[in-house]
Design a protein around this motif. Structure first.
Motif, PDB file in Angstrom:
ATOM      1  N   HIS A 172       0.825  -1.214   0.000  1.00 13.34           N
ATOM      2  CA  HIS A 172       0.000   0.000   0.000  1.00 13.34           C
ATOM      3  C   HIS A 172       0.858   1.262   0.000  1.00 13.34           C
ATOM      4  CE1 HIS A 172      -3.856  -2.142   0.635  1.00 13.34           C
ATOM      5  NE2 HIS A 172      -3.053  -3.028   1.207  1.00 13.34           N
ATOM      6  N   ARG A 173       2.102   1.148  -0.439  1.00 10.74           N
ATOM      7  CA  ARG A 173       2.943   2.326  -0.632  1.00 10.74           C
ATOM      8  C   ARG A 173       2.580   2.927  -1.995  1.00 10.74           C
ATOM      9  NH1 ARG A 173       7.556   2.645   2.630  1.00 10.74           N
ATOM     10  NH2 ARG A 173       7.791   4.687   1.638  1.00 10.74           N
ATOM     11  N   LEU A 174       1.517   3.699  -1.992  1.00 11.35           N
ATOM     12  CA  LEU A 174       0.922   4.188  -3.233  1.00 11.35           C
ATOM     13  C   LEU A 174       1.868   5.102  -4.008  1.00 11.35           C
ATOM     14  CD1 LEU A 174      -2.650   5.025  -1.857  1.00 11.35           C
ATOM     15  CD2 LEU A 174      -1.783   2.830  -2.711  1.00 11.35           C
ATOM     16  N   GLU A 175       2.828   5.701  -3.317  1.00 12.81           N
ATOM     17  CA  GLU A 175       3.751   6.613  -3.986  1.00 12.81           C
ATOM     18  C   GLU A 175       4.664   5.913  -4.982  1.00 12.81           C
ATOM     19  OE1 GLU A 175       5.602   5.781   0.150  1.00 12.81           O
ATOM     20  OE2 GLU A 175       3.628   5.806  -0.806  1.00 12.81           O
ATOM     21  N   TYR A 176       4.734   4.579  -4.910  1.00  9.42           N
ATOM     22  CA  TYR A 176       5.584   3.841  -5.845  1.00  9.42           C
ATOM     23  C   TYR A 176       4.803   3.241  -7.020  1.00  9.42           C
ATOM     24  CZ  TYR A 176       8.969   4.408  -2.129  1.00  9.42           C
ATOM     25  OH  TYR A 176       9.803   4.951  -1.182  1.00  9.42           O
ATOM     26  N   PHE A 177       3.500   3.442  -7.048  1.00 10.07           N
ATOM     27  CA  PHE A 177       2.736   3.022  -8.207  1.00 10.07           C
ATOM     28  C   PHE A 177       3.164   3.878  -9.412  1.00 10.07           C
ATOM     29  CE2 PHE A 177      -1.261   0.939  -6.200  1.00 10.07           C
ATOM     30  CZ  PHE A 177      -0.484   0.343  -5.225  1.00 10.07           C
ATOM     31  N   GLU A 178       2.969   3.324 -10.618  1.00 13.93           N
ATOM     32  CA  GLU A 178       3.393   4.034 -11.825  1.00 13.93           C
ATOM     33  C   GLU A 178       2.180   4.483 -12.646  1.00 13.93           C
ATOM     34  OE1 GLU A 178       6.322   4.982 -12.897  1.00 13.93           O
ATOM     35  OE2 GLU A 178       7.504   4.125 -11.248  1.00 13.93           O
ATOM     36  N   PRO A 179       2.355   5.541 -13.472  1.00 11.39           N
ATOM     37  CA  PRO A 179       1.245   6.068 -14.271  1.00 11.39           C
ATOM     38  C   PRO A 179       0.592   5.000 -15.139  1.00 11.39           C
ATOM     39  CG  PRO A 179       3.073   7.609 -14.308  1.00 11.39           C
ATOM     40  CD  PRO A 179       3.570   6.371 -13.609  1.00 11.39           C
ATOM     41  N   PHE A 180      -0.725   5.114 -15.235  1.00 12.18           N
ATOM     42  CA  PHE A 180      -1.532   4.134 -15.959  1.00 12.18           C
ATOM     43  C   PHE A 180      -2.722   4.873 -16.562  1.00 12.18           C
ATOM     44  CE2 PHE A 180      -5.174   1.306 -16.127  1.00 12.18           C
ATOM     45  CZ  PHE A 180      -4.664   0.159 -16.714  1.00 12.18           C
ATOM     46  N   ASN A 181      -3.060   4.521 -17.792  1.00 10.43           N
ATOM     47  CA  ASN A 181      -4.173   5.192 -18.463  1.00 10.43           C
ATOM     48  C   ASN A 181      -4.942   4.175 -19.291  1.00 10.43           C
ATOM     49  OD1 ASN A 181      -5.894   6.838 -19.994  1.00 10.43           O
ATOM     50  ND2 ASN A 181      -4.380   8.484 -20.120  1.00 10.43           N
ATOM     51  N   PHE A 182      -6.231   4.021 -18.991  1.00  8.33           N
ATOM     52  CA  PHE A 182      -7.052   3.081 -19.756  1.00  8.33           C
ATOM     53  C   PHE A 182      -7.183   3.490 -21.220  1.00  8.33           C
ATOM     54  CE2 PHE A 182      -9.026   1.414 -15.716  1.00  8.33           C
ATOM     55  CZ  PHE A 182      -8.668   0.100 -15.926  1.00  8.33           C
ATOM     56  N   ASN A 183      -6.922   4.763 -21.546  1.00  8.99           N
ATOM     57  CA  ASN A 183      -7.011   5.185 -22.946  1.00  8.99           C
ATOM     58  C   ASN A 183      -5.963   4.485 -23.803  1.00  8.99           C
ATOM     59  OD1 ASN A 183      -7.974   7.923 -21.330  1.00  8.99           O
ATOM     60  ND2 ASN A 183      -9.139   7.499 -23.188  1.00  8.99           N
ATOM     61  N   THR A 184      -4.867   4.084 -23.199  1.00 10.62           N
ATOM     62  CA  THR A 184      -3.869   3.305 -23.934  1.00 10.62           C
ATOM     63  C   THR A 184      -4.464   1.999 -24.434  1.00 10.62           C
ATOM     64  OG1 THR A 184      -2.133   4.233 -22.528  1.00 10.62           O
ATOM     65  CG2 THR A 184      -1.571   2.263 -23.778  1.00 10.62           C
ATOM     66  N   LEU A 185      -5.391   1.457 -23.657  1.00 12.35           N
ATOM     67  CA  LEU A 185      -6.029   0.187 -23.973  1.00 12.35           C
ATOM     68  C   LEU A 185      -7.261   0.372 -24.855  1.00 12.35           C
ATOM     69  CD1 LEU A 185      -5.867  -2.884 -23.182  1.00 12.35           C
ATOM     70  CD2 LEU A 185      -7.430  -2.348 -21.317  1.00 12.35           C
ATOM     71  N   LEU A 186      -7.987   1.483 -24.658  1.00  7.98           N
ATOM     72  CA  LEU A 186      -9.314   1.632 -25.251  1.00  7.98           C
ATOM     73  C   LEU A 186      -9.440   2.796 -26.227  1.00  7.98           C
ATOM     74  CD1 LEU A 186     -10.975   0.885 -21.871  1.00  7.98           C
ATOM     75  CD2 LEU A 186     -11.396  -0.475 -23.899  1.00  7.98           C
ATOM     76  N   GLY A 187      -8.376   3.545 -26.441  1.00  7.69           N
ATOM     77  CA  GLY A 187      -8.414   4.638 -27.404  1.00  7.69           C
ATOM     78  C   GLY A 187      -8.565   5.994 -26.739  1.00  7.69           C
ATOM     79  N   GLU A 188      -8.074   7.036 -27.425  1.00  6.74           N
ATOM     80  CA  GLU A 188      -8.046   8.380 -26.857  1.00  6.74           C
ATOM     81  C   GLU A 188      -9.431   8.951 -26.598  1.00  6.74           C
ATOM     82  OE1 GLU A 188      -5.469  10.005 -25.689  1.00  6.74           O
ATOM     83  OE2 GLU A 188      -4.232   8.264 -26.162  1.00  6.74           O
TER      84      GLU A 188
END
Length: 207
Positions: A172-188
């Motif tokens: 649960h050290r959320l500061e180490y999570f990395e950027p993620f975007n569902f648009n990469t998967l589903l389109g802009e």
């Protein structure tokens, strides 16, 4: 979107074939696929296969976390390779608002397990209603082993130069999570559907 968990929680290379996690679009949600070595350690949880199991993190699991890093709202999904007479494995789905603040737990999940002698594969369907609004970051973890053989692995580990003496694994050290975007998967042009769970059943933030 394909990910490989190649390091322990504190940044050392794993000593086995890495756990693979794949995300792909499905009607009304996301398909989460796992392919992992089967350690069979510790033994399977005593709960009924195919059902939620509290504190599943104490067993052999693969986990995926989807976070809105502005609100610290996140979805935690845990999948277990236990398979009994062709039935599905145990799982645990948690909704959290604030670090470690679980406000909804043991949600139902469509989850199938295919186990072989040395590895296992799992397929879970995550409906959009489970995701917090505007997911911005992601991390994935794997746990196996008992006692001093317990191994904690992370897709995005704590950087070794930031480790402190005596530090323990903490997913649960959320500061180490990395950027993620569902648009990469589903389109802009795609926009994440609103969730009735998160909009209607807001947790009490006064606690």
């Amino acid at each position: 979107m394909n990910f490989k968990i190649e390091h322990t929680w504190d940044g050392f290379p794993v000593r086995h074939e890495p756990v693979c996690v794949k995300l792909s679009p499905e009607d009304k949600g996301v398909k989460l696929e796992v392919c992992a070595p089967f350690f069979n350690d510790p033994p399977a949880p005593p709960g009924e296969p195919g059902m939620p199991f509290s504190e599943l993190w104490n067993y052999e699991v693969v986990e995926a976390f989807f976070l809105n890093d502005t609100t610290e709202q996140y979805l935690e999904v845990e999948l277990c390779p236990n398979l009994h007479f062709g039935r599905h494995g145990q799982h645990l789905v948690l909704l959290l608002s604030g670090r470690r603040n679980v406000w909804k737990k043991e949600l139902t999940l469509s989850f199938k397990v295919f186990r072989r002698e040395t590895n296992w594969e799992g397929i879970a369907f995550l409906p959009w209603s489970y995701f917090p609004p505007k997911v911005t970051k992601f991390n994935s973890f794997a746990i196996h082993g008992s006692n001093d053989r317990r191994s904690y692995e992370a897709l995005y580990p704590v950087p070794q130069h930031e480790l402190q003496q005596g530090q323990k694994p903490d997913f649960h050290r959320l500061e180490y999570f990395e950027p993620f975007n569902f648009n990469t998967l589903l389109g802009e042009e795609w926009k994440q559907p609103e969730s009735g769970l998160w909009l209607i059943e807001r947790p009490d933030m006064s606690e």
